[in-house]
Design a protein around this motif. Structure first.
Motif, PDB file in Angstrom:
ATOM      1  N   GLU A  28      70.840 -12.466  90.277  1.00  0.00           N
ATOM      2  CA  GLU A  28      71.866 -11.873  89.993  1.00  0.00           C
ATOM      3  C   GLU A  28      73.201 -12.753  90.690  1.00  0.00           C
ATOM      4  N   ARG A  61      67.610  -8.628  83.421  1.00  0.00           N
ATOM      5  CA  ARG A  61      68.261  -8.505  82.034  1.00  0.00           C
ATOM      6  C   ARG A  61      68.087  -6.870  81.623  1.00  0.00           C
ATOM      7  N   ARG A  62      67.046  -6.182  81.964  1.00  0.00           N
ATOM      8  CA  ARG A  62      66.865  -4.865  81.605  1.00  0.00           C
ATOM      9  C   ARG A  62      67.732  -3.932  82.472  1.00  0.00           C
ATOM     10  N   TYR A  64      70.656  -4.441  83.183  1.00  0.00           N
ATOM     11  CA  TYR A  64      72.230  -4.682  82.560  1.00  0.00           C
ATOM     12  C   TYR A  64      72.168  -4.146  81.280  1.00  0.00           C
ATOM     13  N   GLU A  65      70.976  -3.611  80.730  1.00  0.00           N
ATOM     14  CA  GLU A  65      71.212  -3.167  79.292  1.00  0.00           C
ATOM     15  C   GLU A  65      71.882  -1.887  79.207  1.00  0.00           C
ATOM     16  N   ARG A  67      75.296  -1.878  79.923  1.00  0.00           N
ATOM     17  CA  ARG A  67      76.369  -1.911  80.834  1.00  0.00           C
ATOM     18  C   ARG A  67      77.487  -2.855  80.433  1.00  0.00           C
ATOM     19  N   GLN A  70      76.234  -8.095  80.452  1.00  0.00           N
ATOM     20  CA  GLN A  70      74.823  -8.224  80.138  1.00  0.00           C
ATOM     21  C   GLN A  70      74.435  -9.570  80.706  1.00  0.00           C
ATOM     22  N   VAL A  72      72.588 -12.953  79.674  1.00  0.00           N
ATOM     23  CA  VAL A  72      72.195 -13.283  78.046  1.00  0.00           C
ATOM     24  C   VAL A  72      71.637 -14.634  78.279  1.00  0.00           C
ATOM     25  N   ILE A  80      75.816 -14.454  82.808  1.00  0.00           N
ATOM     26  CA  ILE A  80      76.216 -13.013  82.648  1.00  0.00           C
ATOM     27  C   ILE A  80      77.598 -13.152  81.757  1.00  0.00           C
ATOM     28  N   THR A  82      80.231 -10.794  79.184  1.00  0.00           N
ATOM     29  CA  THR A  82      80.975  -9.331  78.864  1.00  0.00           C
ATOM     30  C   THR A  82      80.211  -8.983  77.683  1.00  0.00           C
ATOM     31  N   ALA A  83      79.756  -7.727  77.491  1.00  0.00           N
ATOM     32  CA  ALA A  83      79.415  -6.935  76.584  1.00  0.00           C
ATOM     33  C   ALA A  83      79.916  -7.064  75.339  1.00  0.00           C
TER      34      ALA A  83
END
Length: 219
Positions: A28, A61-62, A64-65, A67, A70, A72, A80, A82-83
């Motif tokens: 992270e 990854r799981r 941050y689902e 959030r 994400q 990716v 990392i 933005t969604a």
């Protein structure tokens, strides 16, 4: 005997991998601090001996689902981001950037959908010659790069899209490129015939280029 084996047990413990929770934190931190996507091999090189960054990525990854950001996959690397549904929050008014010219868009699209592809193959698909300046500009934008040479007479160089291209358009791989229907729905294509269908006679805009002057951008 116990006293003789104790130092060896301590020495072996130095090579034990950190707990998975700690490995997850390490991954992270690396992804958060990196401006570019990071491959699993690069993560492994930075992390302690015995760490498993691939497994840590699965857990991260799981976590941050759902959030605001994400984890990716971008090509063969990870980042990392933005969604997607919150991207509008990052927008701000700026001077409008000039659009890619028709010649550049068609060349880029052919590389993306037909990679690896040679210059001759691009010209065959488009039906017109490809300006050297257009290819050079796409290379400078780092949206395409040189691929392997073809094992054919002359060993022509091929072109492929870059990880930067995938990252810019939010794609995991070139297989995620939209189809013609999606491109037209997004306003990126009109109802013109596809590249190569009669462009040799009518493509005045895209081929008004000289060797020393590219029409990569429209005014």
């Amino acid at each position: 005997m116990a006293d003789e084996t104790a130092p060896m047990e301590v020495e072996q413990s130095l090579f034990e991998a950190p707990p998975m929770g700690e490995q997850e934190r390490m991954v992270e931190a690396i992804l958060f601090a990196s401006a570019e996507p990071v491959s699993v091999a690069e993560l492994a090189a930075r992390m302690p001996h015995g760490a498993d960054p691939a497994e840590a990525l699965v857990h991260l990854r799981r976590r941050y689902e759902g959030r605001g950001v994400q984890v990716v996959k971008v090509g063969d690397a990870w980042a990392i981001r933005t969604a997607p549904d919150l991207g509008f929050l990052m927008q701000k008014e700026t001077v409008e950037t000039r659009k890619l010219s028709r010649a550049a868009i068609e060349t880029l699209a052919i590389v993306a959908y037909h990679q690896p592809v040679t210059r001759a193959e691009i010209e065959e698909i488009r039906g017109v010659s490809v300006s050297r300046g257009t290819v050079d500009q796409l290379l400078e934008l780092e949206w395409i790069r040189f691929g392997r040479r073809r094992m054919t007479p002359g060993h022509p160089v091929t072109f492929v899209v870059t990880q930067g291209f995938l990252d810019h358009f939010g794609l995991e791989s070139a297989r995620d490129l939209p189809g013609l229907k999606e491109l037209r729905a997004a306003g990126l294509l009109d109802n013109r015939p596809p590249p190569g269908a009669g462009l040799g006679e009518e493509d005045d805009e895209s081929e008004a280029e000289d060797e020393g002057q590219s029409e990569l951008f429209e005014d």
